[in-house]
Design a protein around this motif. Structure first.
Motif, PDB file in Angstrom:
ATOM      1  N   ASN A 346       0.853  -1.183   0.000  1.00  0.00           N
ATOM      2  CA  ASN A 346       0.000   0.000   0.000  1.00  0.00           C
ATOM      3  C   ASN A 346       0.893   1.238   0.000  1.00  0.00           C
ATOM      4  OD1 ASN A 346      -1.928   2.144   1.063  1.00  0.00           O
ATOM      5  ND2 ASN A 346      -3.292   0.366   1.101  1.00  0.00           N
ATOM      6  N   HIS A 347       0.511   2.251  -0.758  1.00  0.00           N
ATOM      7  CA  HIS A 347       1.305   3.471  -0.840  1.00  0.00           C
ATOM      8  C   HIS A 347       0.989   4.464   0.264  1.00  0.00           C
ATOM      9  CE1 HIS A 347       1.575   1.871  -4.966  1.00  0.00           C
ATOM     10  NE2 HIS A 347       2.698   2.542  -5.075  1.00  0.00           N
ATOM     11  N   PHE A 348      -0.096   4.251   0.998  1.00  0.00           N
ATOM     12  CA  PHE A 348      -0.530   5.213   2.002  1.00  0.00           C
ATOM     13  C   PHE A 348      -0.457   4.681   3.425  1.00  0.00           C
ATOM     14  CE2 PHE A 348      -2.674   6.397  -1.919  1.00  0.00           C
ATOM     15  CZ  PHE A 348      -2.379   7.749  -2.006  1.00  0.00           C
ATOM     16  N   PHE A 349      -0.854   3.453   3.625  1.00  0.00           N
ATOM     17  CA  PHE A 349      -0.985   2.908   4.967  1.00  0.00           C
ATOM     18  C   PHE A 349       0.059   1.826   5.230  1.00  0.00           C
ATOM     19  CE2 PHE A 349      -5.274   4.137   3.500  1.00  0.00           C
ATOM     20  CZ  PHE A 349      -5.500   5.194   4.376  1.00  0.00           C
ATOM     21  N   SER A 350       0.412   1.693   6.506  1.00  0.00           N
ATOM     22  CA  SER A 350       1.427   0.726   6.907  1.00  0.00           C
ATOM     23  C   SER A 350       0.793  -0.521   7.488  1.00  0.00           C
ATOM     24  CB  SER A 350       2.354   1.355   7.959  1.00  0.00           C
ATOM     25  OG  SER A 350       2.976   2.519   7.478  1.00  0.00           O
ATOM     26  N   GLY A 355      -6.920   0.794   7.762  1.00  0.00           N
ATOM     27  CA  GLY A 355      -6.947   1.238   6.370  1.00  0.00           C
ATOM     28  C   GLY A 355      -6.002   0.456   5.480  1.00  0.00           C
ATOM     29  N   TYR A 356      -5.032  -0.245   6.096  1.00  0.00           N
ATOM     30  CA  TYR A 356      -4.076  -0.991   5.280  1.00  0.00           C
ATOM     31  C   TYR A 356      -4.760  -2.171   4.585  1.00  0.00           C
ATOM     32  CZ  TYR A 356      -0.101  -3.731   3.751  1.00  0.00           C
ATOM     33  OH  TYR A 356       0.795  -4.429   2.972  1.00  0.00           O
ATOM     34  N   GLN A 357      -4.548  -2.284   3.285  1.00  0.00           N
ATOM     35  CA  GLN A 357      -5.011  -3.433   2.519  1.00  0.00           C
ATOM     36  C   GLN A 357      -4.162  -3.556   1.263  1.00  0.00           C
ATOM     37  OE1 GLN A 357      -9.122  -1.992   1.950  1.00  0.00           O
ATOM     38  NE2 GLN A 357      -8.722  -1.863  -0.251  1.00  0.00           N
ATOM     39  N   ASP A 358      -4.148  -4.734   0.708  1.00  0.00           N
ATOM     40  CA  ASP A 358      -3.383  -5.015  -0.504  1.00  0.00           C
ATOM     41  C   ASP A 358      -4.204  -4.574  -1.713  1.00  0.00           C
ATOM     42  OD1 ASP A 358      -2.096  -6.055  -2.710  1.00  0.00           O
ATOM     43  OD2 ASP A 358      -1.712  -8.018  -1.814  1.00  0.00           O
ATOM     44  N   ASN A 359      -3.744  -3.557  -2.409  1.00  0.00           N
ATOM     45  CA  ASN A 359      -4.435  -3.041  -3.600  1.00  0.00           C
ATOM     46  C   ASN A 359      -3.657  -3.307  -4.877  1.00  0.00           C
ATOM     47  OD1 ASN A 359      -6.689  -1.781  -2.199  1.00  0.00           O
ATOM     48  ND2 ASN A 359      -5.214  -0.283  -1.452  1.00  0.00           N
ATOM     49  N   ALA A 518      -5.089   1.816  -5.478  1.00  0.00           N
ATOM     50  CA  ALA A 518      -5.261   0.810  -6.535  1.00  0.00           C
ATOM     51  C   ALA A 518      -4.876   1.379  -7.900  1.00  0.00           C
ATOM     52  CB  ALA A 518      -6.702   0.320  -6.549  1.00  0.00           C
ATOM     53  N   LEU A 519      -5.206   2.638  -8.143  1.00  0.00           N
ATOM     54  CA  LEU A 519      -4.829   3.276  -9.413  1.00  0.00           C
ATOM     55  C   LEU A 519      -3.318   3.444  -9.519  1.00  0.00           C
ATOM     56  CD1 LEU A 519      -7.484   6.081 -10.033  1.00  0.00           C
ATOM     57  CD2 LEU A 519      -7.234   3.899 -11.217  1.00  0.00           C
ATOM     58  N   ILE A 520      -2.691   3.797  -8.403  1.00  0.00           N
ATOM     59  CA  ILE A 520      -1.240   3.993  -8.420  1.00  0.00           C
ATOM     60  C   ILE A 520      -0.526   2.689  -8.756  1.00  0.00           C
ATOM     61  CG2 ILE A 520       0.769   4.605  -7.013  1.00  0.00           C
ATOM     62  CD1 ILE A 520      -1.152   6.474  -5.425  1.00  0.00           C
ATOM     63  N   TRP A 521      -1.015   1.577  -8.216  1.00  0.00           N
ATOM     64  CA  TRP A 521      -0.416   0.291  -8.555  1.00  0.00           C
ATOM     65  C   TRP A 521      -0.564  -0.006 -10.049  1.00  0.00           C
ATOM     66  CZ3 TRP A 521       3.009  -2.228  -5.907  1.00  0.00           C
ATOM     67  CH2 TRP A 521       3.054  -2.112  -4.519  1.00  0.00           C
ATOM     68  N   GLN A 522      -1.697   0.383 -10.642  1.00  0.00           N
ATOM     69  CA  GLN A 522      -1.892   0.148 -12.076  1.00  0.00           C
ATOM     70  C   GLN A 522      -0.989   1.057 -12.914  1.00  0.00           C
ATOM     71  OE1 GLN A 522      -3.861  -2.248 -13.531  1.00  0.00           O
ATOM     72  NE2 GLN A 522      -4.122  -3.004 -11.447  1.00  0.00           N
TER      73      GLN A 522
END
Length: 562
Positions: A346-350, A355-359, A518-522
């Motif tokens: 995740n780019h935001f949460f640790s 809020g942390y989840q695998d996107n 999720a968009l950032i990962w894409q």
């Protein structure tokens, strides 16, 4: 590039629990990794038990030329400038901000469609040139940080670009900030305050802090800046109106990170950051000193430059993500440090944070076959008998820029080089001096891939915006990256980021941030690798400093026990 924020509650816990867990053995005879806890580990000692005096020797990664903390290139001086420049809010060990009473006595939020925040200033506060710190200084920072079109070379303008107006209130010691819309992280404002003498004109803002620190307001003042020795010496400021600094002086010394542990072992330093690599950590353990640690949001990631060359094609960027085994990077960086080996997804949460989840959407899993298929689709094919892919007769070749003398940079670049070769991408490693890394390579976009290790702060989503918002151009046509050195973005992502930062409902803000993630990962702006611990080797007598995690360092309280 020091701050990629995470809003994480740092749970108070005993370091002894962590160390006991790490020292205990498992049934297989191997050291048992302790349960991860979030700690503040600074050897807390009350001021009345600390003697006055002493010199603290503190290492810096680089010796910056630009000392303006609000300038585009000024973030490298944070450890120094935090002792010298006002901040309106301080953060406790749980990541909760509150007004800094040395400068702001009270802060009142009035919610509405256009919320207002009224700051009541401490009338005792003065700049080192004798001028009082007033509403005019707060207004000046707001104007400078939103004045890119007038030539101000600023860092990420958040939250100043959210402010519709900043004005004097009932008198010069009251500031009224009006936001254009709700802004959840309003307490992120004025983390660095400058006087109007340096914010009134872009030339002074951009050049007035080059090679010098013209004005201060803190428990310490500047005694000397020595570029030859790469040192900055601070001494106690007798005119400081707050609690008198315990230390006589602090000497900051820039050196290659790989030299820091040896300098510490040779009694040339009083503390050293050793959580950056297993090698640093192991060397520090052999010295036999105090190790202070916190599970803080220190993250390592790779940045891809999508502004030019083959990486403008998202299929090539996705292929690189799929062609890199992030678990290997995590293992390389964390094994041997008594810390769990796991990737950060995740780019935001640790990890462990609400809020942390695998996107990653499947892109975070090592899949060289899928990577090869994407490269084929993008027209980069592997000719018979060749090692590297080609397109229109041109070899698929990327430049990975690293800083000389940094062990973790070297190891990660070599891992990247070896893995990408397996899918037909040639990676050339270019070594550059630390002083040129940002100025000559990263800021101008003179790279294809690079790696960073950065530390978060108490503000999760809004402070991350600069790294992912689409860069814009100023009136002169110059590109303003504002931290998005990858030069990758989209209108949809921009909208999600802005909505998340404006959402006052924490649950909704987290949902929007995860949609953006999720968009950032894409898009593959940054490839998150792993979350590393904050570990400092310190002299046992050093008090009120170490693994501070989110907590604001109170420089006036640092000292040495007898």
């Amino acid at each position: 590039m020091k701050s990629i924020p995470r809003r994480v509650a740092v749970l108070a816990a005993s370091l002894a629990l962590v160390l006991t867990g790490c020292a205990s053995g498992g049934q297989d005879g191997k050291p048992k990794i302790a349960e991860v806890t979030r700690v503040l580990d600074i050897n807390p000692v009350s001021r009345d038990r600390l003697p006055d005096g002493g010199t603290l020797r503190w290492p810096l990664d680089e010796f910056p030329e630009q000392w303006n903390p609000l300038h585009l290139n000024g973030d490298a001086a944070a450890d120094v400038m935090n002792a010298l420049i006002p901040k309106a809010f301080v953060v406790d060990s749980k990541g909760v901000p509150s007004p800094n009473p040395d400068f702001v006595l009270d802060a009142k939020l009035k919610p509405s469609a256009k919320p207002t925040v009224t700051l009541t200033l401490n009338e005792k506060a003065r700049w080192s040139d004798g001028h009082p710190i007033t509403a005019a200084d707060y207004i000046g920072v707001w104007r400078a940080m939103t004045g890119a079109g007038k030539g101000f070379q600023t860092r990420d303008p958040t939250p100043y670009d959210r402010m519709e107006k900043v004005a004097q209130g009932a008198g010069p010691y009251q500031v009224v900030v009006t936001f254009a819309q709700p802004f959840a992280d309003w307490q992120a404002m004025y983390a660095s305050l400058l006087p109007t003498s340096t914010t009134g004109h872009s030339d002074v803002f951009n050049q007035g802090w080059v090679g010098k620190i013209p004005v201060t307001a803190g428990p310490f003042k500047v005694e000397s800046i020595d570029p030859t020795a790469a040192t900055v010496t601070l001494v106690r400021d007798p005119y400081w109106w707050g609690r008198r600094a315990k230390l006589d002086r602090i000497i900051f010394r820039a050196m290659d990170p790989d030299a820091v542990v040896n300098a510490f072992a040779n009694d040339e330093l009083d503390l050293a950051q050793v959580g950056r690599s297993a090698g640093y950590y192991e060397r520090a353990k052999r010295v036999g000193v105090s190790l202070r640690r916190a599970d803080s949001p220190n993250t390592r990631f790779l940045m891809l430059n999508g502004g030019s060359g083959p990486l403008t094609d998202v299929r090539v960027r996705q292929a690189i993500l799929l062609g890199l085994d992030r678990q290997v990077f995590a293992r390389s960086g964390l094994e041997g440090m008594d810390w769990p080996v796991r990737t950060l997804d995740n780019h935001f949460f640790s990890h462990g944070q609400e809020g942390y989840q695998d996107n990653t959407g499947g892109l975070g899993r090592y899949d060289p076959k899928r990577a090869a298929a994407l490269l084929d689709q993008a027209g980069w094919t592997l000719p018979p008998g060749k090692r590297f892919r080609e397109k229109d007769g041109k070899e698929l070749r990327l430049r990975y820029v690293i800083v000389t003398g940094v062990e973790v940079h070297k190891s990660q670049s070599e891992l990247t080089q070896a893995m990408l070769e397996q899918i037909g991408i040639k990676v050339d490693i270019q070594v550059t001096p630390g002083g040129e890394f940002f100025e000559k390579y990263i800021r101008p976009g003179n790279f294809d891939i690079t790696g960073f290790g950065v530390t978060g702060d108490a503000f999760p989503i809004s402070s991350n915006q600069g790294g992912y918002l689409t860069p814009t151009k100023n009136a002169n046509g110059e590109l303003l990256t504002r931290g998005n050195e990858a030069r990758i973005g989209s209108p949809q992502l921009d909208d999600l980021l802005r909505r998340a930062a404006a959402e006052l409902d924490p649950a909704k803000a987290r949902r929007l941030a995860n949609e953006a993630d999720a968009l950032i990962w894409q898009e593959v702006n940054r490839i998150m690798l792993f979350q590393s611990p904050e570990i400092w080797a310190t002299k046992p007598t050093l008090a009120n400093l170490g693994a501070n995690a989110f907590a604001t360092v109170r420089y006036e309280d640092i000292g040495f026990t007898k």
